[in-house]
Design a protein around this motif. Structure first.
Motif, short mmCIF file in Angstrom:
data_model
loop_
_atom_site.label_atom_id
_atom_site.label_comp_id
_atom_site.label_asym_id
_atom_site.label_seq_id
_atom_site.Cartn_x
_atom_site.Cartn_y
_atom_site.Cartn_z
N GLU A 53 4.75 -65.25 61.90
CA GLU A 53 4.14 -65.78 63.13
C GLU A 53 2.87 -65.85 62.46
O GLU A 53 2.59 -66.28 62.24
N THR A 54 2.85 -67.74 62.66
CA THR A 54 2.35 -68.25 62.39
C THR A 54 1.54 -69.55 63.05
O THR A 54 2.87 -70.04 64.20
N GLY A 55 0.82 -70.07 63.09
CA GLY A 55 -0.33 -70.38 64.31
C GLY A 55 -1.26 -71.85 64.23
O GLY A 55 -1.78 -70.82 63.13
N LEU A 56 -1.00 -72.95 64.37
CA LEU A 56 -2.37 -74.56 63.64
C LEU A 56 -2.78 -74.12 65.84
O LEU A 56 -2.19 -75.14 65.67
N ALA A 57 -4.14 -74.34 65.65
CA ALA A 57 -4.59 -74.73 67.39
C ALA A 57 -5.64 -75.51 66.51
O ALA A 57 -6.36 -75.31 65.58
N VAL A 58 -6.05 -76.64 67.02
CA VAL A 58 -6.96 -77.12 67.66
C VAL A 58 -7.71 -77.60 68.47
O VAL A 58 -6.92 -77.51 68.95
N TYR A 59 -9.08 -77.82 67.96
CA TYR A 59 -9.82 -78.03 69.43
C TYR A 59 -10.68 -79.47 68.99
O TYR A 59 -11.04 -79.38 67.20
N ASP A 60 -11.17 -80.23 69.85
CA ASP A 60 -12.56 -81.05 69.83
C ASP A 60 -13.80 -80.55 69.42
O ASP A 60 -14.12 -78.93 69.89
N SER A 61 -14.36 -81.42 69.62
CA SER A 61 -16.40 -81.17 69.61
C SER A 61 -16.63 -80.02 70.30
O SER A 61 -18.01 -79.17 70.36
N THR A 62 -16.55 -80.28 71.39
CA THR A 62 -16.56 -79.13 72.61
C THR A 62 -15.90 -77.71 72.94
O THR A 62 -16.20 -77.17 73.82
N TRP A 63 -14.10 -77.70 71.70
CA TRP A 63 -14.20 -76.86 72.12
C TRP A 63 -12.91 -77.15 73.02
O TRP A 63 -12.39 -75.52 73.89
N LYS A 64 -12.28 -78.02 73.38
CA LYS A 64 -10.93 -78.06 74.20
C LYS A 64 -9.78 -78.10 73.75
O LYS A 64 -9.73 -79.06 72.18
N GLU A 65 -8.90 -77.39 73.84
CA GLU A 65 -7.90 -77.27 72.94
C GLU A 65 -7.22 -78.69 72.80
O GLU A 65 -6.39 -78.57 74.13
N LEU A 66 -6.82 -79.24 72.12
CA LEU A 66 -6.04 -80.50 71.57
C LEU A 66 -4.39 -80.07 71.18
O LEU A 66 -3.92 -80.80 71.98
N SER A 67 -4.59 -79.39 70.50
CA SER A 67 -3.02 -79.16 70.28
C SER A 67 -2.85 -77.48 69.91
O SER A 67 -3.88 -76.00 69.86
N ARG A 68 -1.30 -76.47 69.69
CA ARG A 68 -1.13 -75.30 69.11
C ARG A 68 0.08 -75.21 68.82
O ARG A 68 1.49 -75.74 69.61
N ARG A 69 0.33 -75.16 67.67
CA ARG A 69 1.36 -74.71 67.74
C ARG A 69 2.04 -73.60 67.18
O ARG A 69 1.46 -72.88 66.64
#
Length: 320
Positions: free
Chosen positions: A99-115
């Motif tokens: 299982e592979t995953g990538l999570a992207v957050y903005d500078s305030t650690w709000k999640e922008l995307s998750r794969r």
């Protein structure tokens, strides 16, 4: 142990990325309160267990910044999984599921995307495997200056886990001044019409995540130029490519480099013309005549129509 949970919870990621002790303690208090509330419920419904048999999966990441047509940052991100750290393959199995995953957050650690996806991994995979590394490519677009990336890899049976996180902090490329993308080095780069996971802007890029190259082989490079000035429908620019030994903390080594003792530097200059304000450049280098060791490749480009210049550099290593 905490780093093995990267990407699972934004609060935990904020704690691991805290800029100072005050911020870390504040986030730690949040985590403590969450844990206190969760433990009571968990003990009522679940039987807690602990396993000391969890084994790591070795990961590495590489990111390079480019620009989208609408002038947002676009990062090529490659996650490299060391096949020699996968127990299933070491025990003689032909393949395993991860299982592979990538999570992207903005500078305030709000999640922008998750794969999240499950991928079959084998040594015989000629598309994704490069020198005993299984490479998962991602493309991340953002109009923000700073973003955080968290990745994880987990074996299908939960016995192995790996995680990696880092920040990307670059302003979007200005559309008013001449600029370069990041420099990407690879084991093979060429134009292509094929659509593969490693095709970017009609270029096939086979990455070398560690940036360690054998002297006997070629070192390929790819980069892009933005906002070239057109005169009479044509662009003109000069590319200067310099390879030199990387600076060392050893004073004697640096002195020898300055005096040219036991070192060798290569510099190549060429002129190019085009018909668009956007240009792509790729080439291959033969460094077989250079001594092994850590090097720096510097690319300096001058827009001959506007007089503006831009420069990027990348460190790599040559091995025998």
């Amino acid at each position: 142990m905490l780093e093995s949970r990267l990407g699972w919870d934004p609060t935990l990621d904020r704690y691991l990325y805290a800029d100072n002790e005050l911020e870390a303690n504040s986030i730690l208090n949040e985590l403590r309160q969450q844990a206190e509330n969760t433990i009571v419920t968990a003990l009522q419904r679940e039987r807690p267990t602990w396993s000391d048999s969890l084994k790591p999966i070795d990961l590495n990441l590489l990111a390079a910044r480019f620009r989208t047509p609408d002038r947002r940052n676009e990062y090529l991100v490659w996650m490299s999984i060391d096949l020699n750290s996968l127990e299933d393959l070491n025990q003689g199995r032909d393949s395993t599921l991860l299982e592979t995953g990538l999570a992207v957050y903005d500078s305030t650690w709000k999640e922008l995307s998750r794969r999240l996806e499950t991928v079959p991994v084998s040594r015989s995979d000629t598309l994704h495997v490069f020198e005993d590394k299984y490479v998962v490519p991602y493309t991340v677009q953002s109009d923000q200056r700073k973003i955080y990336l968290s990745t994880h890899v987990r074996s299908h049976d939960g016995r192995q886990l790996g995680g990696y996180r880092f920040s990307l902090d670059e302003p979007p490329i200005d559309n008013r001044t001449f600029a370069l993308s990041d420099l990407v080095l690879g084991t093979y780069i060429e134009p292509t019409t094929r659509k593969t996971p490693f095709t970017y802007h009609n270029m096939l890029i086979k990455p070398n995540i560690a940036y360690r190259f054998k002297k006997s082989g070629l070192v390929y490079i790819y980069f892009e130029l933005y906002n070239l000035t057109l005169q009479n429908g044509q662009t003109r620019y000069e590319i200067e490519q310099t390879v030199r030994p990387q600076a060392s903390k050893n004073l004697l080594t640096n002195l020898k480099r300055l005096l040219g003792i036991g070192t060798k530097e290569i510099q190549i200059t060429r002129n190019q013309v085009g018909a668009s304000s956007l240009a792509s450049e790729y080439s291959a280098f033969d460094f077989s005549s250079l001594p092994a060791g850590k090097k720096v490749l510097v690319i300096r480009v001058k827009d001959l129509n506007s007089g503006q210049s831009a420069e990027k550099e990348v460190a790599f290593e040559l091995v025998d």
